[in-house]
Structures are given as structure tokens and as C-alpha cells.
Design a protein around this motif. Structure first.
Motif, short mmCIF file in Angstrom:
data_model
loop_
_atom_site.label_atom_id
_atom_site.label_comp_id
_atom_site.label_asym_id
_atom_site.label_seq_id
_atom_site.Cartn_x
_atom_site.Cartn_y
_atom_site.Cartn_z
N PHE A 153 -3.74 -0.51 -1.68
CA PHE A 153 -4.26 0.00 -0.42
C PHE A 153 -4.34 -1.18 0.55
O PHE A 153 -4.55 -2.32 0.12
CB PHE A 153 -5.65 0.62 -0.62
CG PHE A 153 -5.62 1.87 -1.46
CD1 PHE A 153 -5.47 3.12 -0.87
CD2 PHE A 153 -5.73 1.80 -2.84
CE1 PHE A 153 -5.42 4.27 -1.64
CE2 PHE A 153 -5.69 2.94 -3.62
CZ PHE A 153 -5.54 4.18 -3.02
N TRP A 154 -4.19 -0.90 1.83
CA TRP A 154 -4.18 -2.01 2.79
C TRP A 154 -5.49 -2.81 2.74
O TRP A 154 -5.50 -4.01 3.01
CB TRP A 154 -3.92 -1.50 4.21
CG TRP A 154 -5.01 -0.64 4.77
CD1 TRP A 154 -5.09 0.72 4.73
CD2 TRP A 154 -6.18 -1.08 5.48
NE1 TRP A 154 -6.24 1.16 5.35
CE2 TRP A 154 -6.93 0.08 5.83
CE3 TRP A 154 -6.67 -2.33 5.86
CZ2 TRP A 154 -8.13 0.01 6.53
CZ3 TRP A 154 -7.88 -2.39 6.56
CH2 TRP A 154 -8.59 -1.23 6.88
N ASP A 155 -6.59 -2.13 2.32
CA ASP A 155 -7.87 -2.83 2.25
C ASP A 155 -8.28 -3.16 0.81
O ASP A 155 -9.41 -3.55 0.56
CB ASP A 155 -8.97 -1.99 2.91
CG ASP A 155 -9.08 -0.58 2.34
OD1 ASP A 155 -8.21 -0.19 1.54
OD2 ASP A 155 -10.04 0.13 2.70
N ASN A 156 -7.35 -3.01 -0.14
CA ASN A 156 -7.63 -3.38 -1.53
C ASN A 156 -6.32 -3.70 -2.24
O ASN A 156 -5.55 -2.80 -2.57
CB ASN A 156 -8.36 -2.25 -2.26
CG ASN A 156 -8.69 -2.62 -3.70
OD1 ASN A 156 -8.66 -3.80 -4.07
ND2 ASN A 156 -9.02 -1.63 -4.51
N GLN A 157 -6.08 -4.97 -2.47
CA GLN A 157 -4.87 -5.41 -3.14
C GLN A 157 -5.10 -5.67 -4.63
O GLN A 157 -4.28 -6.31 -5.29
CB GLN A 157 -4.31 -6.66 -2.46
CG GLN A 157 -3.71 -6.38 -1.08
CD GLN A 157 -2.45 -5.54 -1.15
OE1 GLN A 157 -1.38 -6.04 -1.49
NE2 GLN A 157 -2.57 -4.25 -0.84
N SER A 193 -1.41 5.76 -6.56
CA SER A 193 -1.18 4.87 -5.43
C SER A 193 -0.80 3.49 -5.95
O SER A 193 -1.14 3.11 -7.08
CB SER A 193 -2.44 4.76 -4.58
OG SER A 193 -2.75 6.02 -4.01
N HIS A 223 2.67 4.82 -1.60
CA HIS A 223 2.09 6.06 -2.11
C HIS A 223 3.17 7.12 -2.33
O HIS A 223 4.24 7.07 -1.71
CB HIS A 223 1.05 6.60 -1.12
CG HIS A 223 1.60 6.82 0.28
ND1 HIS A 223 2.22 7.98 0.65
CD2 HIS A 223 1.59 6.03 1.38
CE1 HIS A 223 2.59 7.90 1.92
NE2 HIS A 223 2.22 6.71 2.39
N TYR A 278 0.86 -1.19 0.00
CA TYR A 278 0.00 0.00 0.00
C TYR A 278 0.90 1.25 0.00
O TYR A 278 0.87 2.07 0.92
CB TYR A 278 -0.97 -0.01 1.18
CG TYR A 278 -0.43 -0.63 2.46
CD1 TYR A 278 0.14 0.15 3.45
CD2 TYR A 278 -0.50 -2.02 2.65
CE1 TYR A 278 0.63 -0.42 4.61
CE2 TYR A 278 -0.01 -2.59 3.81
CZ TYR A 278 0.55 -1.80 4.79
OH TYR A 278 1.04 -2.36 5.94
N HIS A 300 0.50 11.83 2.22
CA HIS A 300 -0.10 10.97 1.21
C HIS A 300 -0.19 11.82 -0.04
O HIS A 300 -1.16 12.55 -0.25
CB HIS A 300 -1.48 10.47 1.65
CG HIS A 300 -1.42 9.52 2.81
ND1 HIS A 300 -2.46 9.35 3.69
CD2 HIS A 300 -0.44 8.68 3.23
CE1 HIS A 300 -2.14 8.44 4.59
NE2 HIS A 300 -0.91 8.03 4.34
N ASP A 353 -7.21 -0.30 -8.59
CA ASP A 353 -8.06 0.75 -8.03
C ASP A 353 -7.96 1.97 -8.94
O ASP A 353 -6.88 2.24 -9.48
CB ASP A 353 -7.57 1.09 -6.61
CG ASP A 353 -8.49 2.05 -5.88
OD1 ASP A 353 -8.47 3.25 -6.21
OD2 ASP A 353 -9.23 1.60 -4.99
N ARG A 409 -7.58 4.95 -8.26
CA ARG A 409 -6.54 5.85 -7.76
C ARG A 409 -5.14 5.36 -8.09
O ARG A 409 -4.17 6.10 -7.91
CB ARG A 409 -6.70 6.02 -6.25
CG ARG A 409 -7.98 6.74 -5.84
CD ARG A 409 -8.29 6.56 -4.37
NE ARG A 409 -8.64 5.17 -4.06
CZ ARG A 409 -8.95 4.73 -2.85
NH1 ARG A 409 -8.93 5.57 -1.82
NH2 ARG A 409 -9.27 3.46 -2.65
#
Length: 452
Positions: A385-389, A382, A370, A368, A377, A392, A394
Motif C-alpha cells: 500500500f502506498w502508506d505501508n510498504q 494486495s 492490486h 502498491y 480495486h 499487511d 490484506r
């Protein structure tokens, strides 16, 4: 995806080398190795900090603005801010003595083409440290927006960029009220030329100049030195000190130093037999694995670091081998991730490539990372993300040269000495991508800090 017109080489040439009479911090260079016992560098006085910030800003305006406007194919860029409501780009362009926009501050960049200098104008009642030429006389034209419209019409730009973006907060500074006032004053034929300045905003904020990179190692060393103090017996007495006491020690220490955190520091504990992270009023004990996440803002540049420490039990001289291996796994993931950086490759592509290689190597990764720089940040794509591998929106933007990064990630591993307990080995270090390779700015943690 941000369109690129100039090559990375051309943009680097446009940005150029550090200005003459550069930093007093040239003695600390980029390094792959973190100092074992980092000492706090000498900090600048308020006046010295202001002078340094203004020098860096002047060089950025001189070098970055023309390069990115030509890269993006934009000949006029309009920025609007109001007092105490500065949008991110305008806030980054205020000199050290002008801490806020005054009333309504309007900035205009105009590239006349043919290699001529980019005009920097301010349509406002007050100048901005000599960095922008005043372009409004209220005695002659009382209506500020009409003055803007006349100035633009006289230059007849092909594209008028304003900061609007649904995806990036950094590029969404134009409010509805100001947009309505602007377009009402602008002649109808010119309204059709309005385009999003998203690419300009991101490129301005993400691009690091040689002078900034010359300073960055000392800024990182300052943060590393404070972490070293926090993870020592000066601050932590095992069996007495709580996690939250270390958090507030950070805040008090920064007040003493005249430095600013850009987020509240984190301190937590992983312990054999305990599930997850323990924090708050939890007392630190021998045998604990400590984690911290800490970042400062100094000379307008930000740091973001996560380190681990082990509290020795009586008779121990080293951390258990399983914990040491866990950190080594995260170091390996850092190297895998760095190898996949490439100009023009999206953050999502880098994430997928790095995860695939790490998993094939037997690691259990979570990435995650950035951009970092004028914001913690920062602006730019990016990388997970820690909650989306997975991919994304972004992470759809492309990676550019001359950008700084927080290489933030973790690996999970079962620790034999803790009965096979699954432990989270978080790591975060700041690095610079020059277009060819990613180098750490002030090294990285490769050994657990030991607290007697």
C-alpha cells in the motif's frame, strides 16, 4: 490464506477456452508495447453490451463456479441480497437486464458430487435471465426462509458456505438480520455445518476467464485512447488550462461515449522549484510534468491507468533526460515486480522480494499493486500500500493463476535538470497472470507523452 485443493493446471482446464461465437474484439491481443497514438475502438450499443455481458456471465457460472467449489471443498453456497443492497458477489451474478436484486434475492449453488453438474437455484419471486432455476413457489410455501431451509435439508450438504469475512469486504455480504432469519429457519443439525464462504467469494471475483481476457485489451485500449486525448493540445493549452479542467474534461468525454468512470479522474502537476503535487485550479505551464490516474468500467471489467506527460518549453523537442530516466526507473521496477509473481506466493512475499531486489539495484521504490477485474480495486491479495510498504493482513492471501492485476507503483529520483529536485514517477498498467508470467494487457508507457 485461501486453501487450494485443485492445482492451477486443473483449474485452468476446468475454466476452459472461450465459448464459440466469442468476442468481436479478437483483433486486439495482449501486448507488451503500448500503441504510440492509440485510437478509440468502436464501442458497442446498449443491446450489444448487454448480450456480451450475459455471454460472459453465463460462461463464468458454467466454468468458474464448479471449479472453485471443488477447489474449496464446499458443496453448498448460499448468497443473499436485497433490492438496492446487493452484496458484491450477487451484484456480479445479475444479468444485464436485472440491474438490481428484486425484493429479497437468494441464490444457492449445490454440488452433488460425482462429477454431476452444479445446481444453480434462485429462491425468489423472479427468475434471473435463465441463469438460475426458480426454486420457490410462494403459493405452496409462503415463508421464503422456510423454503430455503427445506431445500437445503433435502440436499443434506456437508458444508454450507455463507459470505462472512472480517478481512475482505467482497466476502462479507451476509447481514446480521438475514443471518438471524436464515439460521432460525434452518434445522439445528445443519447450523453446525455453516462455514465462511470467503474463499469462494474471492476466487469467484478474482478469476478471469479466457473470454474476458480476450475482451480486456480492447477495454484497455479504450481507456488509453481517452488518456491520449486528455494529454494533447486538443484538451490542454499551456498557460491557460488548469488541472481540474482536464479532470472534468474526462468526465464529459465519458458521458459522450456512454462509459462510466469508477473513480473521479486525477490530474496533477510536478514543477521545477515547486514542492509536491499541484492540482485543482493550478494552471498547466511549459516545463511541467503531468500525472493522471484514470479508470473506466466497460462490459463489467475495470481499467486503472497512471500515465505521465511533459509539456515542452519553447524550442524543446524532448523532455529532460532526468525525467526520461525517472520513467525508465519505474519501468524497471515493473519488471522486477512481475518476475516475483508465483502461484501460491502471498502478496506480502511478492512485495518483500520485489522491494529487496529494487533497493539492491539502487532504486527508491514504493509498490502498491492490486487485483483488478469486476472491481477496480479487486478481490484478492494486495501487494503493498502506498502508506505501508511492510507486510499487511490484506496481502496475506495467495496469488492464483488466471488473475488480472494493476501493476501500480512509483520510484523517486533526483532530476539533475531540476537542480536535483526529488520527483515522483508514478506508473500503473493492467496485466494478466496466467500462472507462468505476468503480461501487460495493452502495453505500458515507456516514453513520456509530449505536449507541444
Amino acid at each position: 490464506m485461501i486453501r487450494q485443493v485443485l492445482s492451477a493446471t486443473a483449474l485452468l482446464a476446468a475454466i476452459g477456452a472461450p465459448a464459440a461465437g466469442g468476442s468481436a474484439y479478437a483483433s486486439i491481443a495482449l501486448s507488451e508495447t503500448e500503441a504510440a497514438s492509440p485510437t478509440l475502438p468502436q464501442l458497442l450499443s446498449a443491446r450489444e453490451r448487454a448480450e456480451t455481458e450475459n455471454r460472459l456471465l453465463a460462461a463464468r457460472l458454467d466454468r468458474v463456479i464448479p471449479a472453485i467449489m471443488r477447489e474449496q471443498g464446499i458443496d453448498l453456497w448460499l448468497l443473499v441480497a436485497r433490492e438496492y443492497f446487493e452484496e458484491p458477489v450477487v451484484a456480479s451474478m445479475l444479468d444485464a437486464e436485472n440491474m438490481h436484486a428484486r425484493r429479497r434475492t437468494i441464490l444457492i449453488f449445490y454440488d452433488p458430487g460425482q462429477g454431476k453438474p452444479v445446481e444453480r437455484l434462485t429462491v425468489s419471486r423472479y427468475g434471473l435471465g435463465g441463469l438460475f432455476a426458480p426454486a420457490w413457489d410462494p403459493a405452496k410455501q409462503p415463508d421464503q426462509w422456510q423454503a430455503v431451509a427445506e431445500l437445503i435439508a433435502a440436499r443434506n450438504p456437508a458444508k454450507i458456505a455463507i459470505n462472512t469475512s472480517d478481512l475482505y469486504q467482497f466476502a462479507d455480504g451476509m447481514t446480521v438480520s438475514q443471518y438471524d432469519k436464515f439460521t432460525a429457519a434452518l434445522p439445528a443439525p445443519l447450523r453446525a455445518r455453516i462455514v465462511s464462504g470467503e474463499g469462494l467469494a474471492i476466487r469467484w471475483l478474482e478469476t478471469r476467464t479466457p473470454a474476458e481476457i480476450e475482451l480486456y485489451p480492447t477495454i484497455l485500449r479504450t481507456a488509453h485512447a481517452v488518456i491520449a486525448e486528455a494529454f494533447s493540445r486538443k484538451v490542454i493549452t499551456p498557460g491557460v488550462t488548469t488541472a481540474e479542467q482536464v479532470q472534468w474534461w474526462y468526465r464529459d468525454r465519458l458521458l459522450e461515449l456512454g462509459l462510466t468512470p469508477w473513480f473521479h479522474p486525477s490530474v496533477a502537476i510536478q514543477r521545477q522549484g515547486a514542492k509536491g503535487m499541484l492540482d485543482g485550479a493550478e494552471v498547466i505551464r511549459p516545463g511541467d510534468l503531468l500525472w493522471t490516474d484514470f479508470g473506466i468500467t466497460y462490459l463489467r471489467l475495470n481499467t486503472d491507468t497512471q500515465h505521465l506527460a511533459y509539456v515542452l518549453k519553447p524550442g524543446e523537442t524532448a523532455a529532460p533526460a532526468g525525467l526520461r530516466q525517472g520513467l525508465a526507473n519505474s519501468n524497471r521496477l515493473q519488471d522486477i515486480l512481475r518476475r516475483h509473481f508465483a502461484i501460491g506466493r502471498s502478496g506480502n512475499e511478492v512485495l518483500a522480494l520485489a522491494r529487496a531486489e529494487a533497493i539492491a539495484a539502487g532504486l527508491e521504490p514504493s509498490i502498491y499493486s492490486h487485483p483488478i477485474g469486476l472491481h477496480g480495486h479487486g478481490a484478492g491479495p494486495s501487494i503493498g500500500f502506498w502508506d505501508n510498504q511492510n507486510a499487511d493482513p490484506r496481502g496475506s492471501g495467495v496469488i492464483n493463476a488466471n488473475t488480472a492485476w494493476s501493476i501500480e507503483l512509483t520510484t523517486y529520483a533526483a532530476v539533475p535538470e531540476w537542480g536535483g529536485q526529488r520527483v515522483d514517477f508514478r506508473a500503473e498498467e493492467n496485466a494478466f497472470f496466467d500462472g507462468n508470467s505476468v503480461r501487460f494487457i495493452d502495453g505500458r508507457q515507456t516514453e513520456l507523452t509530449l505536449i507541444p
